[in-house]
Design an enzyme around this catalytic site. Structure first.
Site, PDB file in Angstrom:
ATOM      1  N   ASP A  38      -4.399  -8.038   6.458  1.00  0.00           N
ATOM      2  CA  ASP A  38      -5.384  -8.991   5.960  1.00  0.00           C
ATOM      3  C   ASP A  38      -4.862 -10.417   5.909  1.00  0.00           C
ATOM      4  OD1 ASP A  38      -7.865  -7.396   4.886  1.00  0.00           O
ATOM      5  OD2 ASP A  38      -6.112  -6.239   4.315  1.00  0.00           O
TER       6      ASP A  38
ATOM      7  N   GLU B 259       0.844  -1.193   0.000  1.00  0.00           N
ATOM      8  CA  GLU B 259       0.000   0.000   0.000  1.00  0.00           C
ATOM      9  C   GLU B 259       0.882   1.246   0.000  1.00  0.00           C
ATOM     10  OE1 GLU B 259      -3.758  -2.005   2.382  1.00  0.00           O
ATOM     11  OE2 GLU B 259      -2.278  -0.855   3.536  1.00  0.00           O
TER      12      GLU B 259
END
Length: 305
Positions: free
Chosen positions: A74, A58
Site C-alpha cells: 500500500d 501483517e
C-alpha cells in the site's frame, strides 16, 4: 506507548491473521462502522490519519506456526523489519533497509520521469510521510492512469502471433497453460487445447492492484495464472521471457515502462526482499519469515537515516 529509542517492549499476540500498526508522534485513529473496523486509508487525503507518520506489519499465527512480513503493497513509509526466533535460538529476519536506504528510495522516486514523484506525500512541516503504491497513486490522481499502457500494448502485440506459456506451480512442472491474444482478450488453454480462462486487456490499476481485470480467485487455474501475469507485468518480464514466471530477479524492472515504485523498494532492501505489489511472492521475492514453532517474534523499528 511504544518502546523508547534503543529499548524493546513485549506484547502478547493472539492466534490470528491481522495487522500490527505503529505510529510516530500521535496515535492512529480507528473507528467502527456497521461493516466493521475502518482502517487508515493512505490514498484518502481526508482520512483522519493522513498527516500521521505510521506503518504496519501483517502476520498469521496459528497451529501451523507464524508467518510475518514487512509490506509495501500500500505504501512505503516508516522503516521496520520483522523476525522470528527459532527453537534452536537463531533468528531469521527481513525488511531491513540498506544504510541510507530510506532517503535513497525517496530521492530515486522523486527523480523518476513520468510522474512517479507524485506518489510522495509530505506533511506541512516538511516531514515525508509516505510514498503511495502506484495503484493508490492512480486512485488519488497522483500518477497517470495510463502509465503502463505502452507496455501492455507491446505485450498484446507480441502474443497475438506468439504463445505465452505459464507454469504457475514450481512443484508441478507439467501443469502449463498457453496464452494467445485474440482482439481484446488473451485466452489460456491447457495441454489438451481447451480454453480454461480468459483475461481482458488490463489497465494500469488492474496491474498494480492485481485485481479487477487481473482478478485472482482462490482456485487452481485462473488465480495462479493471474498471479503469474500480475508479477510479469509489474516486473516487466512478459516481453523478455515467453515462459512465465521468470524467477530471476536480474531480469526484473528492465523495461522503461515498469513498476518503478516496486523496483526502487527492492533496490533499497538489505536482502533484496520486499512486498512491492500484492503477488511479489511469485518466485519467493517477498519479505516474509516463517517458523513452524516460533519462540518469539520481532518488529524492529529501524532508524530513518
Amino acid at each position: 506507548a511504544g518502546p523508547a529509542n534503543g529499548q524493546s517492549k513485549t506484547i502478547r499476540m493472539p492466534k490470528f491473521s491481522g495487522r500490527v500498526y505503529f505510529s510516530y508522534g500521535q496515535k492512529l485513529v480507528f473507528k467502527l462502522t456497521t461493516g466493521g473496523l475502518v482502517q487508515p486509508a493512505v490514498q484518502n487525503p481526508s482520512d483522519p490519519n493522513a498527516n500521521i507518520l505510521f506503518n504496519w506489519t501483517e502476520y498469521t499465527l496459528n497451529d501451523a506456526g507464524l508467518w510475518i512480513n514487512s509490506t509495501q503493497v500500500d505504501m512505503f513509509s516508516a522503516p521496520y523489519a520483522v523476525g522470528v526466533k527459532r527453537p534452536n535460538g537463531t533468528t531469521i529476519a527481513t525488511g531491513h533497509l540498506k544504510p541510507g536506504g530510506y532517503k535513497a528510495f525517496f530521492d530515486s522516486l522523486r527523480s523518476q520521469p513520468g510522474g512517479w514523484g507524485g506518489l510522495i506525500k509530505t506533511r506541512s512541516d516538511g516531514t515525508i510521510l509516505r510514498a503511495l503504491a502506484p495503484g493508490h497513486g492512480i486512485e488519488a490522481g497522483a500518477l497517470p492512469a495510463s502509465v503502463m499502457n505502452d507496455y501492455v500494448n507491446r505485450v498484446w502485440s507480441k502474443y497475438s502471433s506468439q504463445t505465452l506459456t505459464v507454469q504457475p506451480f514450481k512443484d508441478q512442472p507439467n501443469t502449463k497453460y498457453f496464452g494467445r491474444v485474440q482482439g481484446n482478450t488473451i485466452n489460456f488453454t491447457n495441454s489438451s487445447g481447451a480454453v480454461v480462462t480468459s483475461f481482458q486487456k488490463p489497465d494500469s490499476d488492474s496491474i498494480f492492484g492485481c485485481y479487477k481485470l487481473l482478478d485472482a480467485p482462490n482456485d487452481l487455474v485462473r488465480g495462479p495464472i493471474s498471479r503469474t501475469l500480475c508479477a510479469g507485468y509489474n516486473r516487466s518480464t512478459l516481453l523478455s521471457n515467453p515462459n512465465q514466471p521468470d524467477a530471476n530477479n536480474a531480469n526484473f524492472y528492465k523495461d522503461a515502462v515498469t513498476n518503478h515504485y516496486s523496483a526502487k523498494v527492492h533496490a533499497q532492501m538489505a536482502d533484496g526482499k520486499a512486498y512491492g505489489f500484492a503477488f511479489d511472492d511469485v518466485g519467493a521475492h517477498e519479505s516474509l519469515v516463517h517458523e513452524g514453532d516460533p519462540q518469539q517474534a520481532y518488529i524492529t523499528l529501524d532508524p530513518f537515516n
